[in-house]
Design an enzyme around this catalytic site. Structure first.
Site, PDB file in Angstrom:
ATOM      1  N   ASP A 188      33.061  37.678  25.783  1.00 44.22           N
ATOM      2  CA  ASP A 188      34.516  37.412  25.750  1.00 44.22           C
ATOM      3  C   ASP A 188      35.450  38.650  25.294  1.00 44.22           C
ATOM      4  OD1 ASP A 188      37.354  36.605  25.753  1.00 44.22           O
ATOM      5  OD2 ASP A 188      36.914  34.586  25.099  1.00 44.22           O
ATOM      6  N   ALA A 200      50.356  44.366  42.380  1.00 41.57           N
ATOM      7  CA  ALA A 200      51.827  44.503  43.302  1.00 41.57           C
ATOM      8  C   ALA A 200      52.605  43.516  42.603  1.00 41.57           C
ATOM      9  CB  ALA A 200      51.407  44.146  44.716  1.00 41.57           C
ATOM     10  N   TYR A 255      52.448  36.854  35.120  1.00 45.52           N
ATOM     11  CA  TYR A 255      51.076  37.517  35.266  1.00 45.52           C
ATOM     12  C   TYR A 255      51.571  39.136  35.676  1.00 45.52           C
ATOM     13  CZ  TYR A 255      47.334  39.550  38.651  1.00 45.52           C
ATOM     14  OH  TYR A 255      46.404  40.346  39.156  1.00 45.52           O
ATOM     15  N   GLN A 300      56.599  34.177  55.252  1.00 54.55           N
ATOM     16  CA  GLN A 300      56.643  35.069  54.241  1.00 54.55           C
ATOM     17  C   GLN A 300      55.403  36.061  54.524  1.00 54.55           C
ATOM     18  OE1 GLN A 300      55.964  31.895  54.103  1.00 54.55           O
ATOM     19  NE2 GLN A 300      54.016  31.444  52.484  1.00 54.55           N
TER      20      GLN A 300
HETATM   21  P1  NAD Z   1      38.340  37.961  39.549  1.00 61.26           P
HETATM   22  O1  NAD Z   1      39.303  36.625  38.792  1.00 61.26           O
HETATM   23  O2  NAD Z   1      37.574  37.535  40.348  1.00 61.26           O
HETATM   24  O3  NAD Z   1      38.067  38.915  38.414  1.00 61.26           O
HETATM   25  C1  NAD Z   1      38.161  38.966  36.868  1.00 61.26           C
HETATM   26  C2  NAD Z   1      37.147  38.735  35.927  1.00 61.26           C
HETATM   27  O4  NAD Z   1      37.616  38.699  34.663  1.00 61.26           O
HETATM   28  C3  NAD Z   1      36.309  37.095  36.192  1.00 61.26           C
HETATM   29  O5  NAD Z   1      35.347  37.380  36.615  1.00 61.26           O
HETATM   30  C4  NAD Z   1      36.787  36.508  34.649  1.00 61.26           C
HETATM   31  O6  NAD Z   1      35.677  35.948  34.177  1.00 61.26           O
HETATM   32  C5  NAD Z   1      36.661  37.982  33.878  1.00 61.26           C
HETATM   33  N1  NAD Z   1      37.285  37.697  32.765  1.00 61.26           N
HETATM   34  C6  NAD Z   1      38.716  37.008  32.311  1.00 61.26           C
HETATM   35  N2  NAD Z   1      38.716  36.843  31.175  1.00 61.26           N
HETATM   36  C7  NAD Z   1      38.050  37.379  30.623  1.00 61.26           C
HETATM   37  C8  NAD Z   1      37.349  37.698  29.151  1.00 61.26           C
HETATM   38  N3  NAD Z   1      38.324  37.169  28.188  1.00 61.26           N
HETATM   39  N4  NAD Z   1      36.336  38.371  28.623  1.00 61.26           N
HETATM   40  C9  NAD Z   1      35.586  38.956  29.784  1.00 61.26           C
HETATM   41  N5  NAD Z   1      35.779  38.702  31.072  1.00 61.26           N
HETATM   42  C10 NAD Z   1      36.880  38.031  31.396  1.00 61.26           C
HETATM   43  O7  NAD Z   1      39.635  38.796  39.941  1.00 61.26           O
HETATM   44  P2  NAD Z   1      39.644  40.140  41.013  1.00 61.26           P
HETATM   45  O8  NAD Z   1      40.302  39.616  42.189  1.00 61.26           O
HETATM   46  O9  NAD Z   1      38.028  40.499  41.245  1.00 61.26           O
HETATM   47  O10 NAD Z   1      40.393  40.996  40.201  1.00 61.26           O
HETATM   48  C11 NAD Z   1      39.834  41.819  39.335  1.00 61.26           C
HETATM   49  C12 NAD Z   1      41.294  42.657  38.704  1.00 61.26           C
HETATM   50  O11 NAD Z   1      42.227  43.084  39.832  1.00 61.26           O
HETATM   51  C13 NAD Z   1      42.129  41.813  37.852  1.00 61.26           C
HETATM   52  O12 NAD Z   1      42.513  42.662  36.674  1.00 61.26           O
HETATM   53  C14 NAD Z   1      43.251  41.513  38.774  1.00 61.26           C
HETATM   54  O13 NAD Z   1      44.350  41.174  38.181  1.00 61.26           O
HETATM   55  C15 NAD Z   1      43.344  42.672  39.628  1.00 61.26           C
HETATM   56  N6  NAD Z   1      44.076  42.419  40.881  1.00 61.26           N
HETATM   57  C16 NAD Z   1      43.289  41.834  41.932  1.00 61.26           C
HETATM   58  C17 NAD Z   1      43.970  41.498  43.260  1.00 61.26           C
HETATM   59  C18 NAD Z   1      43.273  40.861  44.252  1.00 61.26           C
HETATM   60  O14 NAD Z   1      43.936  40.718  45.236  1.00 61.26           O
HETATM   61  N7  NAD Z   1      41.961  40.526  44.124  1.00 61.26           N
HETATM   62  C19 NAD Z   1      45.180  42.069  43.373  1.00 61.26           C
HETATM   63  C20 NAD Z   1      45.888  42.571  42.134  1.00 61.26           C
HETATM   64  C21 NAD Z   1      45.424  42.716  41.099  1.00 61.26           C
END
Ligand code: NAD
Length: 321
Positions: A50, A119, A149, A218
């Site tokens: 974590d 975004a 967020y 949307q």
């Molecule tokens: P995801 O939720 O699949 O991956 C995020 C990972 O972070 C998860 O596996 C989760 O277990 C891990 N995590 C959360 N809290 C944690 C902690 N305390 N310690 C260790 N690990 C932890 O999301 P994603 O789609 O792979 O997105 C990756 C990044 O890109 C994120 O920061 C997200 O905000 C950003 N993002 C993604 C999108 C999208 O469309 N997927 C769009 C905008 C931004």
């Protein structure tokens, strides 16, 4: 051999990034609360832990990595971030992770660090017209994201930029716009529109019905994971820090997205519009700055990405039922 750290390596983008970096010949350490749920991790080393805990963070960032990708966040689609009940967790969890990560990167004298913003940090007032949203990078202020967020992403962008300014870190920041593909959330309450819609279409019998949140008017754009990774690596290895949009500029309505998926699935379904969390009315990635600074553009169609993603979700539906 390049030594790379991927934080959030059990997540959708992180797990794909690990695969891509391994293909390039990098040595990769992954860190996450969980292992990737849909395929075995390709990381050379994986720490389950974590990142809100500074001791775990210290163990994660234990050497002078050549590149660090910070993707770990408390994150989900509209059904997670726009419903109000997860606001405190989202802000507390993601901000704690980012504060820890940047501090330990600084202590280990890590130079190049990529941060994934979103975004969702753009002001709501520029996204009221579904036909003409303004998401140019310099439209971010005065700030008014439509979710906590988005506010946390904005704070953390500023945190990373401050570290670059005052502490000598070379940060690279992307604002991702709706990334989609296989091996991501599709039925756990954190799924985003393309995966949710693929699931609904896969479950429906030809001639049946699917439900869509809102009136379907949307607008959004969706970028397939392969081009997202290409754009991310190009930015991280460039001389320019951003923040910059990484997304597709093929804007569609949610109804059009549903129609593309039905087309790929070869099903004719009727749509029932129901109340649900929808977020802003219009959003599209403005890629002008990325193209100017990086000399590269995303170019693959939404349909080609759905053609790669739908069969994976259809198969998940089959094996879980
Ligand atoms: P995801 O939720 O699949 O991956 C995020 C990972 O972070 C998860 O596996 C989760 O277990 C891990 N995590 C959360 N809290 C944690 C902690 N305390 N310690 C260790 N690990 C932890 O999301 P994603 O789609 O792979 O997105 C990756 C990044 O890109 C994120 O920061 C997200 O905000 C950003 N993002 C993604 C999108 C999208 O469309 N997927 C769009 C905008 C931004």
């Amino acid at each position: 051999m390049k030594k790379v750290l991927v934080l959030g390596a059990g997540g959708f983008i992180g797990a794909h990034l690990v695969k891509r970096l391994r293909k390039e010949g990098c040595w990769v350490k992954g860190v996450d609360l969980k292992l990737p749920p849909y395929a075995e991790t390709q990381a050379n080393d994986f720490l389950k832990g974590d990142l809100r805990d500074p001791l775990v963070c210290r163990e994660a960032i234990n050497t002078n990595f050549d590149e660090v990708y910070q993707l770990a966040a408390d994150m989900g689609g509209a059904g997670y971030i726009f419903v109000g009940k997860n606001d405190y967790d989202i802000m507390q969890n993601s901000a704690s992770i980012n504060l820890n990560v940047i501090e330990f990167c600084r202590k280990k004298d890590i130079k190049r660090i990529f941060y994934s913003s979103s975004a969702c940090m753009y002001p709501e007032y520029n996204q009221l017209d579904p036909g003409d949203p303004n998401l140019k990078e310099d439209s971010a202020y005065p700030a008014q994201p439509d979710s906590e967020y988005g506010w946390e992403k904005l704070f953390s962008e500023r945190l990373f930029l401050a570290a670059a300014r005052n502490k000598g870190l070379e940060v690279r920041i992307a604002r991702y716009h709706n990334i989609f593909g296989s091996e991501g959330s599709w039925n756990d309450g954190r799924e985003k529109a393309p995966a949710a819609m693929c699931r609904k279409v896969a479950f429906a019998k030809n001639g049946g019905e699917i439900e869509i949140w809102g009136d379907g008017k949307q607008t959004r754009s969706f970028l397939h994971i392969d081009e997202c990774l290409e754009a991310t690596l190009r930015l991280t290895r460039s001389d320019w820090q951003g923040p910059v949009n990484i997304g597709s500029d093929e804007m569609v309505t949610i109804t059009e997205l549903a129609n593309i998926i039905m087309d790929v699935a070869n099903k004719k379904l009727s749509i029932k519009y129901i109340e649900g969390p929808i977020g802003v009315k219009g959003r599209n990635s403005d890629n002008t700055l990325y193209e100017k600074k990086l000399g590269w553009r995303v170019s693959k169609s939404l349909k080609s990405g759905i053609e790669k993603t739908y069969p994976w979700i259809e198969n998940q539906v089959k094996i879980t039922n």
